[in-house]
Design a protein around this motif. Structure first.
Motif, mmCIF file in Angstrom:
data_model
loop_
_atom_site.group_PDB
_atom_site.id
_atom_site.type_symbol
_atom_site.label_atom_id
_atom_site.label_comp_id
_atom_site.label_asym_id
_atom_site.label_seq_id
_atom_site.Cartn_x
_atom_site.Cartn_y
_atom_site.Cartn_z
ATOM 1 N N ASN A 82 0.845 -1.318 -0.102
ATOM 2 C CA ASN A 82 0.018 -0.026 -0.040
ATOM 3 C C ASN A 82 0.785 1.368 0.072
ATOM 4 N N THR A 83 2.056 1.271 -0.484
ATOM 5 C CA THR A 83 2.899 2.258 -0.235
ATOM 6 C C THR A 83 2.317 3.449 -1.007
ATOM 7 N N GLY A 84 2.206 4.672 -0.477
ATOM 8 C CA GLY A 84 1.789 5.773 -1.190
ATOM 9 C C GLY A 84 0.576 6.184 -0.852
ATOM 10 N N ASN A 85 -0.390 5.079 -0.348
ATOM 11 C CA ASN A 85 -1.675 5.233 0.072
ATOM 12 C C ASN A 85 -2.054 5.927 1.260
ATOM 13 N N ILE A 86 -2.886 6.756 1.532
ATOM 14 C CA ILE A 86 -3.331 7.400 2.760
ATOM 15 C C ILE A 86 -4.790 7.023 3.114
ATOM 16 N N PHE A 87 -5.155 6.820 4.313
ATOM 17 C CA PHE A 87 -6.246 6.108 4.721
ATOM 18 C C PHE A 87 -6.492 7.168 5.718
ATOM 19 N N PHE A 88 -8.048 7.151 6.100
ATOM 20 C CA PHE A 88 -8.467 8.130 7.321
ATOM 21 C C PHE A 88 -9.497 7.471 8.161
ATOM 22 N N ASP A 89 -9.077 7.346 9.333
ATOM 23 C CA ASP A 89 -10.248 6.595 10.261
ATOM 24 C C ASP A 89 -10.806 7.449 11.097
ATOM 25 N N ASN A 90 -12.417 7.675 11.111
ATOM 26 C CA ASN A 90 -12.972 8.270 12.214
ATOM 27 C C ASN A 90 -13.082 7.532 13.451
ATOM 28 N N ALA A 91 -12.331 8.183 14.455
ATOM 29 C CA ALA A 91 -12.179 7.369 15.858
ATOM 30 C C ALA A 91 -13.604 7.846 16.602
ATOM 31 N N TRP A 92 -13.964 8.803 16.597
ATOM 32 C CA TRP A 92 -15.091 9.072 17.853
ATOM 33 C C TRP A 92 -16.487 9.405 17.026
ATOM 34 N N GLN A 93 -16.565 9.560 15.762
ATOM 35 C CA GLN A 93 -17.865 9.732 14.870
ATOM 36 C C GLN A 93 -18.578 10.929 15.208
ATOM 37 N N ASN A 94 -17.705 11.925 15.844
ATOM 38 C CA ASN A 94 -18.373 13.009 16.341
ATOM 39 C C ASN A 94 -19.621 12.921 17.334
ATOM 40 N N SER A 95 -19.359 12.040 18.372
ATOM 41 C CA SER A 95 -20.467 11.494 19.122
ATOM 42 C C SER A 95 -20.305 12.423 20.407
ATOM 43 N N SER A 96 -21.432 12.377 21.041
ATOM 44 C CA SER A 96 -21.737 13.164 22.199
ATOM 45 C C SER A 96 -22.862 12.738 23.299
ATOM 46 N N ILE A 97 -22.399 12.939 24.596
ATOM 47 C CA ILE A 97 -23.606 12.693 25.550
ATOM 48 C C ILE A 97 -23.829 13.748 26.514
ATOM 49 N N ILE A 98 -25.172 13.836 26.840
ATOM 50 C CA ILE A 98 -25.648 14.776 27.581
ATOM 51 C C ILE A 98 -26.264 14.144 28.588
ATOM 52 N N LYS A 99 -25.822 14.467 30.060
ATOM 53 C CA LYS A 99 -26.298 13.863 31.145
ATOM 54 C C LYS A 99 -26.722 14.903 31.995
ATOM 55 N N THR A 100 -28.232 14.951 32.392
ATOM 56 C CA THR A 100 -28.845 15.882 33.289
ATOM 57 C C THR A 100 -29.148 15.025 34.254
ATOM 58 N N GLY A 101 -28.885 15.917 35.725
ATOM 59 C CA GLY A 101 -29.240 14.972 36.707
ATOM 60 C C GLY A 101 -29.770 15.953 38.019
ATOM 61 N N PHE A 102 -30.743 15.320 38.738
ATOM 62 C CA PHE A 102 -30.990 16.121 40.062
ATOM 63 C C PHE A 102 -30.994 15.118 41.036
ATOM 64 N N PHE A 103 -30.193 15.661 42.180
ATOM 65 C CA PHE A 103 -29.813 15.012 43.278
ATOM 66 C C PHE A 103 -30.343 15.533 44.550
ATOM 67 N N ALA A 104 -30.181 14.846 45.717
ATOM 68 C CA ALA A 104 -30.563 15.310 47.033
ATOM 69 C C ALA A 104 -29.580 14.454 48.011
ATOM 70 N N GLU A 105 -29.246 14.858 49.181
ATOM 71 C CA GLU A 105 -28.588 14.377 50.197
ATOM 72 C C GLU A 105 -28.892 14.988 51.610
ATOM 73 N N SER A 106 -29.260 14.073 52.495
ATOM 74 C CA SER A 106 -29.648 14.408 53.802
ATOM 75 C C SER A 106 -28.722 13.816 54.504
ATOM 76 N N GLN A 107 -28.367 14.741 55.915
ATOM 77 C CA GLN A 107 -27.454 14.166 56.793
ATOM 78 C C GLN A 107 -28.180 14.315 58.185
ATOM 79 N N TRP A 108 -28.115 13.469 59.110
ATOM 80 C CA TRP A 108 -28.626 13.709 60.457
ATOM 81 C C TRP A 108 -27.773 13.013 61.379
ATOM 82 N N LYS A 109 -27.705 13.668 62.694
ATOM 83 C CA LYS A 109 -27.204 13.229 63.931
ATOM 84 C C LYS A 109 -28.053 13.247 65.095
ATOM 85 N N TYR A 110 -28.066 12.065 65.643
ATOM 86 C CA TYR A 110 -28.927 11.908 66.783
ATOM 87 C C TYR A 110 -28.496 11.243 67.968
#
Length: 757
Positions: A431-459
């Motif tokens: 393949n001398t002289g040939n050039i190849f291109f490989d798309n690693a990530w495929q222009n991908s994305s992830i959107i994470k939307t979160g709601f959280f709560a934490e409660s602490q008590w001492k008794y």
């Protein structure tokens, strides 16, 4: 005449009393104790200082007479007990403020690494200025037996593993919010490598899926916390300069800070630069490990009102010509920007205490290639230019109900995007002289939307913490490649991930306590696990193919904690077990054809039904003499692939460490000896062609001396016995898969620090 003498007698008595009062007034010192999170004063803090004692007033102020070479002990129900040495008291008096952080982590299976000179009974390690010179945040974690690192380079890109969990099973964040996504498919630029270490105040390692405030996580959270806003009553400047040299690899490290502060604002400029060459292992064999690494930035904060502040941070990280002998390419260029804006407001409400909002952006531009390798032994000139973008925001309110309970409620969003293309130019063969291109990530994305709560008590003698989170995970590809689309028709997915945890700690008497922790947490697959496109990014040389149809991993975990603490002894035992449903792994798919001719095949990401991870961590610390402290710690993890009935890959063996630390010459001289022994790892994965690794023993010694409150120096001898060894998680050389990356042989480190803070 007598009257005159008598009046003079009273006059002299008055002068003596006035002089005594003036002298006492001059000796008396005051500083405020401030909450690190809210910047509000802390009242009811008790202190013992020699024969003096007292309590902070409603303004958080304590007053005392300064005594040279005397340790101050302060304590508070919500902040624990801390000891402050004389030199740190001097620095605190200059600033006028002492910042404390509430001990919320005392309820959890956690480790705190403090980069300040103060210590408390919950800090297993106290790291000094030498650690601020590290070029990789992952290097800070290697001193903890429960944490190992996957290494593909000798001196760069330490990828942490906690209890067998790794990569996106762990949540790596700055100040609980900001993170970076590795642009390199092989994770040369791990998230920990993007941490500006010389601006880190402490590191919280929250093990397991119990702390859900910072993200949807199943293995643990590593939270790098920056120093608080540094204001002062009058205009002042502060500075720090540190420099060090390592004999093995000719490594030089330098870092510095320059700042200006006033009661309304603070500006800090910071920077660091490290570079090194190849080092020698214990067999005097050169290990390719050259690197160049720099980090530069500025923090700017403004107190808008007494109860409201804004802090803006910008950091530029650069890396050049980093050797990665375990990978087919080296890191040529890595340029990263981290931006962060945080707003905090202390709300004058009966219960609502603080509201904090942060927005951030992280941009990684990465170039790797094989141009620095031997041209006579390669057929292809290869390079990959990749970029990742991480945007996000987080808002959280904190409610206090006296000193017995606290509630956190908030929401966050994080957007990860990745793009990158590999270029292959053939310089030999058909393949001398040939050039190849490989798309690693495929222009991908992830959107994470979160709601959280934490409660602490001492008794009474009970402490309870409950945490919950729900995440919506949207994943998609903008540029799907034909070879990927032929395997998967539907590449866009939306998944909902609920998580919940509960912990109960019971104090039994004055010294002993025990805790039970239960959690069920889940997370969706990462960009790599869903969308990587025929790239060799795994443990072996097989090309990896992502799988958008992956089910979320679900971790069902239990921790039992036992703590015993007296004046001079602290003993902690943590036993845990994780049963993971739909564990994300990979399987060789014979129906797929690899892109590269020298690849042994293709692995496709899959879910396996169940995996088990269990083990224990033990830490014993004792002050057996006023000047000497010793510590023994051990950690072990057992991992099993229940579907294949064999060991999980990349599980470190049992790790034991014994340390003796001295505190001599009125806290000026600190000698230390550490002996480490790691057992042979015989539990290996046949599926991933792991090999057994031998046991090893290392001995480290150090002497640290504070010449005066401004100047410190140290000499450290690592691997003093010149042991030839390698960690189980060290990868093999790309050119010779039977040869692991050995650790450095004997290494002498000399460093000096000038601290004007």
């Amino acid at each position: 005449m007598k009257i005159y003498l008598k009046n003079n007698k009273y006059f002299f008595v008055f002068i003596v009393l006035l002089s005594t009062y003036t002298l006492n007034a001059q000796l008396k010192k005051t500083f405020k104790i401030i909450d690190n999170e809210s910047n509000l004063p802390i009242s009811q803090v008790t202190f013992i200082y020699g024969e003096q004692s007292g309590i902070s007033n409603k303004n958080g102020e304590i007053t005392f007479r300064f005594q040279e070479n005397t340790v101050m002990k302060i304590s508070h129900l919500s902040y624990g007990t801390q000891k402050i040495d004389s030199e740190f008291i001097i620095k605190t008096l200059k600033d006028g403020k002492l910042y404390l952080t509430k001990n919320t982590t005392e309820l959890q299976p956690a480790t705190i690494i403090a980069l300040r000179s103060k210590q408390n009974d919950k800090e297993l390690l106290s790291l000094q200025y030498q650690d601020k010179m590290e070029h990789d945040g992952g290097a800070l974690l290697n001193n903890i037996p429960a944490i190992s690192s996957i290494r593909k380079s000798g001196n760069y890109g330490f990828d942490p593993v906690i209890r067998g969990f790794k990569y996106d099973q762990l949540n790596v964040v700055i100040n609980g919010v900001q993170s970076a996504k590795a642009a390199c498919p092989n994770r040369m630029d791990t998230p920990t490598s993007q941490i500006p270490v010389n601006m880190v105040d402490r590191v919280e390692i929250l093990k397991g899926p119990y702390s859900l405030r910072y993200g949807s996580v199943i293995g643990g959270t590593i939270n790098f916390i920056s120093s608080p806003l540094n204001t002062s009553e009058d205009f002042s400047t502060y500075a720090r300069v540190s420099s060090g040299f390592e004999s093995n690899g000719d490594i030089s490290r330098n870092e510095g800070v320059l700042g200006f502060s006033h009661k309304k604002y603070s500006t800090t400029f910071f920077g660091s630069w490290s570079e090194g060459n190849d080092y020698e292992d214990g067999n005097n064999i050169d290990i390719p490990s050259g690197f160049n690494r720099g980090s530069f930035g500025v923090d700017f904060g403004v107190l808008i009102t007494d109860r409201q502040e804004i802090k803006i941070s910008a950091t530029r990280n650069v890396a050049r010509n980093v050797d990665f002998p375990a990978l087919p390419m080296d890191l040529l260029e890595d340029d990263t920007w981290l931006f962060n804006v945080t707003h905090k407001i202390n709300i004058e409400n009966k219960n609502l205490h603080l509201w904090k909002t942060t927005a951030y952006g992280t941009f990684v531009d990465h170039l790797m290639g094989n141009e620095r390798r031997n041209q006579n032994s390669r057929m292809v000139n290869a390079s990959t230019e990749a970029k990742t973008y991480t945007y996000g925001a987080r808002t959280e309110g904190i409610w206090n109900f006296s000193n017995t309970s606290k509630i956190y409620i908030g929401a966050d969003i994080r957007i990860d995007k990745a793009e990158g293309t590999r270029k292959r130019e053939f310089i030999a063969g058909p393949n001398t002289g040939n050039i190849f291109f490989d798309n690693a990530w495929q222009n991908s994305s992830i959107i994470k939307t979160g709601f959280f709560a934490e409660s602490q008590w001492k008794y009474k003698q009970w402490k309870i913490i409950a945490s919950g989170r729900i995440n919506v995970n949207d994943a998609s590809i903008d540029e799907p490649q034909n070879e990927f689309s032929t395997v998967f028709n539907d590449t866009n997915t939306t998944q909902i991930n609920p998580s919940i945890s509960l912990g109960v700690v019971k104090k039994l008497g004055n010294s002993f306590s025990m805790g039970l922790w239960l959690a069920r947490a889940q997370r969706s697959g990462s960009i790599t696990e869903r969308y990587i496109n025929f790239f060799p990014v795994g443990l072996d040389r097989f090309e990896m193919l992502g799988n958008p149809d992956l089910d979320p991993e679900i971790n069902n975990q239990m921790d039992l904690t036992f703590d015993y603490k007296t004046k001079n002894t602290a003993l902690t035992l943590n036993v845990y077990a994780s049963y993971v449903d739909d564990f994300i792994s990979s399987l060789v798919d014979e129906s797929l054809t690899p892109r590269l001719p020298n690849s042994p095949g293709v692995r496709r990401y899959i879910n396996i039904d169940n995996a088990l991870l269990s083990g224990f961590e033990l830490n014993w610390q004792q002050q057996f003499l006023p000047e000497l402290l010793h510590q023994f710690s051990v950690a072990y993890t057992y991992g099993e692939d229940k579907e294949r009935d064999e060991a999980l890959p990349e599980i470190p063996p049992l790790d034991m460490r014994y340390t003796i630390k001295g505190n001599l010459m009125n806290n000026k001289l600190h000698p230390e000896i550490m002996l480490r022994h790691v057992l042979k790892q015989t539990r290996i994965s046949n599926e991933f062609a792991e090999v057994e690794t031998p046991a090893f023993t290392t001995l480290d010694m150090s002497i640290k001396y504070r010449i005066n409150p401004t100047i410190s120096a140290s000499v450290i001898a690592q691997n003093l016995l010149d042991e030839a060894y390698f960690e189980h998680l060290n990868r093999a050389f790309r050119s010779d898969q039977t040869q692991r990356i050995f650790a450095p042989g004997r290494n002498i480190i000399v460093s000096v620090n000038l601290d004007f803070l």
